[in-house]
Design a protein around this motif. Structure first.
Motif, PDB file in Angstrom:
ATOM      1  N   ILE A   1       0.845  -1.194   0.000  1.00 38.62           N
ATOM      2  CA  ILE A   1       0.000   0.000   0.000  1.00 38.62           C
ATOM      3  C   ILE A   1       0.877   1.238   0.000  1.00 38.62           C
ATOM      4  O   ILE A   1       1.776   1.374   0.840  1.00 38.62           O
ATOM      5  CB  ILE A   1      -0.919   0.014   1.239  1.00 38.62           C
ATOM      6  CG1 ILE A   1      -1.879  -1.182   1.195  1.00 38.62           C
ATOM      7  CG2 ILE A   1      -1.698   1.323   1.336  1.00 38.62           C
ATOM      8  CD1 ILE A   1      -2.740  -1.330   2.441  1.00 38.62           C
ATOM      9  N   GLY A   2       0.633   2.135  -0.943  1.00 40.32           N
ATOM     10  CA  GLY A   2       1.286   3.435  -0.934  1.00 40.32           C
ATOM     11  C   GLY A   2       0.617   4.303   0.111  1.00 40.32           C
ATOM     12  O   GLY A   2      -0.512   4.761  -0.067  1.00 40.32           O
TER      13      GLY A   2
ATOM     14  N   ILE B   1       4.379   7.379   0.504  1.00 38.75           N
ATOM     15  CA  ILE B   1       4.272   8.110  -0.753  1.00 38.75           C
ATOM     16  C   ILE B   1       3.996   9.578  -0.452  1.00 38.75           C
ATOM     17  O   ILE B   1       3.630   9.939   0.672  1.00 38.75           O
ATOM     18  CB  ILE B   1       3.151   7.563  -1.667  1.00 38.75           C
ATOM     19  CG1 ILE B   1       1.772   7.788  -1.014  1.00 38.75           C
ATOM     20  CG2 ILE B   1       3.378   6.110  -2.008  1.00 38.75           C
ATOM     21  CD1 ILE B   1       0.608   7.635  -1.974  1.00 38.75           C
ATOM     22  N   THR B   2       4.145  10.403  -1.461  1.00 40.87           N
ATOM     23  CA  THR B   2       3.740  11.809  -1.386  1.00 40.87           C
ATOM     24  C   THR B   2       2.446  11.954  -2.158  1.00 40.87           C
ATOM     25  O   THR B   2       2.414  11.858  -3.384  1.00 40.87           O
ATOM     26  CB  THR B   2       4.815  12.733  -1.964  1.00 40.87           C
ATOM     27  OG1 THR B   2       6.009  12.618  -1.199  1.00 40.87           O
ATOM     28  CG2 THR B   2       4.351  14.188  -1.951  1.00 40.87           C
ATOM     29  N   PHE B   3       1.359  12.143  -1.434  1.00 41.83           N
ATOM     30  CA  PHE B   3       0.033  12.292  -2.035  1.00 41.83           C
ATOM     31  C   PHE B   3      -0.222  13.771  -2.285  1.00 41.83           C
ATOM     32  O   PHE B   3      -0.109  14.596  -1.374  1.00 41.83           O
ATOM     33  CB  PHE B   3      -1.019  11.725  -1.080  1.00 41.83           C
ATOM     34  CG  PHE B   3      -2.440  11.925  -1.523  1.00 41.83           C
ATOM     35  CD1 PHE B   3      -3.106  10.938  -2.224  1.00 41.83           C
ATOM     36  CD2 PHE B   3      -3.127  13.099  -1.231  1.00 41.83           C
ATOM     37  CE1 PHE B   3      -4.432  11.104  -2.631  1.00 41.83           C
ATOM     38  CE2 PHE B   3      -4.434  13.291  -1.629  1.00 41.83           C
ATOM     39  CZ  PHE B   3      -5.091  12.292  -2.333  1.00 41.83           C
ATOM     40  N   THR B   4      -0.577  14.110  -3.509  1.00 43.99           N
ATOM     41  CA  THR B   4      -0.828  15.505  -3.865  1.00 43.99           C
ATOM     42  C   THR B   4      -2.235  15.645  -4.432  1.00 43.99           C
ATOM     43  O   THR B   4      -2.597  14.933  -5.375  1.00 43.99           O
ATOM     44  CB  THR B   4       0.198  16.005  -4.904  1.00 43.99           C
ATOM     45  OG1 THR B   4       1.519  15.813  -4.394  1.00 43.99           O
ATOM     46  CG2 THR B   4      -0.016  17.489  -5.208  1.00 43.99           C
ATOM     47  N   GLU B   5      -3.020  16.519  -3.877  1.00 39.83           N
ATOM     48  CA  GLU B   5      -4.382  16.731  -4.346  1.00 39.83           C
ATOM     49  C   GLU B   5      -4.377  17.118  -5.822  1.00 39.83           C
ATOM     50  O   GLU B   5      -3.484  17.830  -6.310  1.00 39.83           O
ATOM     51  CB  GLU B   5      -5.056  17.826  -3.501  1.00 39.83           C
ATOM     52  CG  GLU B   5      -6.408  18.304  -4.013  1.00 39.83           C
ATOM     53  CD  GLU B   5      -7.509  17.243  -3.942  1.00 39.83           C
ATOM     54  OE1 GLU B   5      -8.664  17.626  -3.723  1.00 39.83           O
ATOM     55  OE2 GLU B   5      -7.211  16.042  -4.136  1.00 39.83           O
ATOM     56  N   ARG B   6      -5.374  16.646  -6.530  1.00 41.24           N
ATOM     57  CA  ARG B   6      -5.472  16.912  -7.964  1.00 41.24           C
ATOM     58  C   ARG B   6      -5.448  18.404  -8.255  1.00 41.24           C
ATOM     59  O   ARG B   6      -5.975  19.214  -7.487  1.00 41.24           O
ATOM     60  CB  ARG B   6      -6.762  16.311  -8.517  1.00 41.24           C
ATOM     61  CG  ARG B   6      -8.010  16.928  -7.946  1.00 41.24           C
ATOM     62  CD  ARG B   6      -9.266  16.609  -8.757  1.00 41.24           C
ATOM     63  NE  ARG B   6      -9.645  15.215  -8.767  1.00 41.24           N
ATOM     64  CZ  ARG B   6      -9.809  14.516  -9.891  1.00 41.24           C
ATOM     65  NH1 ARG B   6      -9.598  15.091 -11.069  1.00 41.24           N
ATOM     66  NH2 ARG B   6     -10.205  13.263  -9.835  1.00 41.24           N
ATOM     67  N   GLU B   7      -4.858  18.752  -9.394  1.00 40.32           N
ATOM     68  CA  GLU B   7      -4.828  20.141  -9.843  1.00 40.32           C
ATOM     69  C   GLU B   7      -5.939  20.433 -10.842  1.00 40.32           C
ATOM     70  O   GLU B   7      -6.367  21.570 -10.994  1.00 40.32           O
ATOM     71  CB  GLU B   7      -3.477  20.454 -10.485  1.00 40.32           C
ATOM     72  CG  GLU B   7      -2.308  20.399  -9.506  1.00 40.32           C
ATOM     73  CD  GLU B   7      -0.994  20.746 -10.172  1.00 40.32           C
ATOM     74  OE1 GLU B   7      -0.997  21.009 -11.399  1.00 40.32           O
ATOM     75  OE2 GLU B   7       0.038  20.760  -9.485  1.00 40.32           O
TER      76      GLU B   7
ATOM     77  N   GLY C   1       5.558   9.453   4.735  1.00 39.74           N
ATOM     78  CA  GLY C   1       4.406   9.783   3.910  1.00 39.74           C
ATOM     79  C   GLY C   1       4.046  11.254   4.031  1.00 39.74           C
ATOM     80  O   GLY C   1       4.196  11.856   5.098  1.00 39.74           O
ATOM     81  N   VAL C   2       3.564  11.832   2.930  1.00 40.00           N
ATOM     82  CA  VAL C   2       3.278  13.259   2.878  1.00 40.00           C
ATOM     83  C   VAL C   2       1.938  13.488   2.188  1.00 40.00           C
ATOM     84  O   VAL C   2       1.605  12.797   1.218  1.00 40.00           O
ATOM     85  CB  VAL C   2       4.382  14.019   2.110  1.00 40.00           C
ATOM     86  CG1 VAL C   2       4.042  15.506   1.984  1.00 40.00           C
ATOM     87  CG2 VAL C   2       5.736  13.839   2.780  1.00 40.00           C
ATOM     88  N   VAL C   3       1.165  14.446   2.685  1.00 42.18           N
ATOM     89  CA  VAL C   3      -0.073  14.888   2.037  1.00 42.18           C
ATOM     90  C   VAL C   3       0.086  16.355   1.674  1.00 42.18           C
ATOM     91  O   VAL C   3       0.416  17.181   2.528  1.00 42.18           O
ATOM     92  CB  VAL C   3      -1.291  14.709   2.962  1.00 42.18           C
ATOM     93  CG1 VAL C   3      -2.539  15.292   2.308  1.00 42.18           C
ATOM     94  CG2 VAL C   3      -1.499  13.238   3.297  1.00 42.18           C
TER      95      VAL C   3
ATOM     96  N   ALA D   1      -6.180   3.844   1.455  1.00 36.65           N
ATOM     97  CA  ALA D   1      -5.357   4.296   0.329  1.00 36.65           C
ATOM     98  C   ALA D   1      -5.673   3.514  -0.938  1.00 36.65           C
ATOM     99  O   ALA D   1      -5.864   2.301  -0.906  1.00 36.65           O
ATOM    100  CB  ALA D   1      -3.875   4.157   0.672  1.00 36.65           C
ATOM    101  N   GLY D   2      -5.675   4.218  -2.064  1.00 39.38           N
ATOM    102  CA  GLY D   2      -6.007   3.581  -3.325  1.00 39.38           C
ATOM    103  C   GLY D   2      -4.830   3.307  -4.231  1.00 39.38           C
ATOM    104  O   GLY D   2      -5.014   2.851  -5.361  1.00 39.38           O
ATOM    105  N   TYR D   3      -3.623   3.574  -3.754  1.00 46.74           N
ATOM    106  CA  TYR D   3      -2.417   3.309  -4.547  1.00 46.74           C
ATOM    107  C   TYR D   3      -1.791   2.050  -3.964  1.00 46.74           C
ATOM    108  O   TYR D   3      -1.241   2.079  -2.859  1.00 46.74           O
ATOM    109  CB  TYR D   3      -1.465   4.494  -4.426  1.00 46.74           C
ATOM    110  CG  TYR D   3      -0.322   4.552  -5.417  1.00 46.74           C
ATOM    111  CD1 TYR D   3      -0.260   3.727  -6.530  1.00 46.74           C
ATOM    112  CD2 TYR D   3       0.707   5.469  -5.229  1.00 46.74           C
ATOM    113  CE1 TYR D   3       0.784   3.818  -7.424  1.00 46.74           C
ATOM    114  CE2 TYR D   3       1.759   5.575  -6.132  1.00 46.74           C
ATOM    115  CZ  TYR D   3       1.792   4.749  -7.221  1.00 46.74           C
ATOM    116  OH  TYR D   3       2.839   4.835  -8.111  1.00 46.74           O
ATOM    117  N   ARG D   4      -1.881   0.936  -4.679  1.00 47.82           N
ATOM    118  CA  ARG D   4      -1.387  -0.314  -4.112  1.00 47.82           C
ATOM    119  C   ARG D   4      -1.036  -1.307  -5.212  1.00 47.82           C
ATOM    120  O   ARG D   4      -1.493  -1.195  -6.346  1.00 47.82           O
ATOM    121  CB  ARG D   4      -2.404  -0.908  -3.140  1.00 47.82           C
ATOM    122  CG  ARG D   4      -3.812  -1.033  -3.687  1.00 47.82           C
ATOM    123  CD  ARG D   4      -4.776  -1.580  -2.625  1.00 47.82           C
ATOM    124  NE  ARG D   4      -5.051  -0.632  -1.549  1.00 47.82           N
ATOM    125  CZ  ARG D   4      -5.808  -0.897  -0.494  1.00 47.82           C
ATOM    126  NH1 ARG D   4      -6.364  -2.087  -0.371  1.00 47.82           N
ATOM    127  NH2 ARG D   4      -6.015   0.016   0.449  1.00 47.82           N
ATOM    128  N   ALA D   5      -0.213  -2.283  -4.833  1.00 43.35           N
ATOM    129  CA  ALA D   5       0.235  -3.315  -5.759  1.00 43.35           C
ATOM    130  C   ALA D   5      -0.062  -4.679  -5.161  1.00 43.35           C
ATOM    131  O   ALA D   5       0.112  -4.898  -3.964  1.00 43.35           O
ATOM    132  CB  ALA D   5       1.726  -3.163  -6.039  1.00 43.35           C
TER     133      ALA D   5
END
Length: 256
Positions: free
Chosen positions: A120-121, A206-212, A128-130, A161-165
């Motif tokens: 899980i990312g 991970i570094t999660f960045t809100e959509r632009e 981890g960063v938001v 979290a939705g970023y995963r492998a």
């Protein structure tokens, strides 16, 4: 470390992500050039599906699955998983199309599969960063993760979290036909099932960045679904424990 020749499929659900899709794919293939991508488009009215078709026509690593309409994130991922299992992919990745999941972190997720079955990312482990998220969204996210962690008795810090492998074996052995959750509850559901089945779940920062660009798909109904389902799963877990049958975390099967 996962060898670059191991077949990897990145499943990217889309609904009205025309402005984000091409930049994300460019970054993804810069980070992991050998990865194949399956875009699962829910008949986006903004032309995302048509753009995806054009990108696929120009790049054999990209394919597109068109669905009849907007049926939810969970259903889109399940359709992508089914497609992956029809192929020879050994690793399957979930990634959002909006750029919030940094493709540059994908090599770290894949490398962590050396000693894990699900990676899980995570935004909420050390490192981890938001970035650029409204305070109310982060509070909802952190609260939802804390609630889920306590109710389900799992140590996962970022279970939403939705970023995963995933290793292929996880998707083969879990009964995906029973999964009906949508929204970010789908992510809780999949992680919970993996833990119950004894698979090794690991988090990497991970570094999660809100959509632009574009609009978030989050809604009150999505939050309500997650709250209700986690409450039901948590209650079931407590009842199993009271009868000495809880093998979800401790005492359950452990994968070698």
């Amino acid at each position: 470390m996962v060898e670059p020749t191991v077949p990897v499929l990145v499943v990217i659900p889309t609904y009205e992500e025309r402005d984000n899709l091409e930049p994300v794919l460019s970054r993804l293939h810069a980070a992991v050039p050998t990865a194949d991508v399956l875009i699962v488009d829910d008949a986006s009215p903004d032309g995302t599906g048509e753009l995806a078709d054009a990108l696929a026509a120009a790049d054999p690593r990209i394919s597109v699955l068109h669905r009849a309409g907007k049926a939810g994130l969970g259903a889109a991922y399940l359709a992508g998983f089914a497609a992956a299992l029809r192929g020879e992919y050994q690793f399957v990745v979930e990634m959002d199309a909006d750029g919030s999941h940094p493709p540059e972190d994908l090599p770290a997720l894949l490398a962590a599969l050396d000693d894990a079955d699900v990676v899980i990312g995570s935004r909420y482990v050390p490192g981890g960063v938001v970035r650029n998220w409204p305070m109310h969204r982060e509070l909802i996210s952190r609260g939802g993760n804390l609630y889920s962690r306590i109710a389900l008795g799992v140590p996962i810090k970022d279970i939403t979290a939705g970023y995963r492998a995933f290793r292929r074996q996880v998707l083969e052995e879990l009964d995906l036909d029973e999964v009906s959750s949508q929204g970010y509850c789908f992510q809780i559901d999949m992680a919970w099932r993996a833990v119950q089945a004894g698979f090794r779940v690991r988090e990497v920062p991970i570094t999660f960045t809100e959509r632009e660009r574009g609009r978030s798909k989050m809604s009150g109904a999505i939050v309500a679904e997650a709250f209700w389902r986690v409450m039901c799963w948590g209650t079931s877990r407590v009842l199993r424990r009271s009868h000495g049958r809880d093998d979800a975390v401790s005492g359950g099967p452990v994968r070698a």
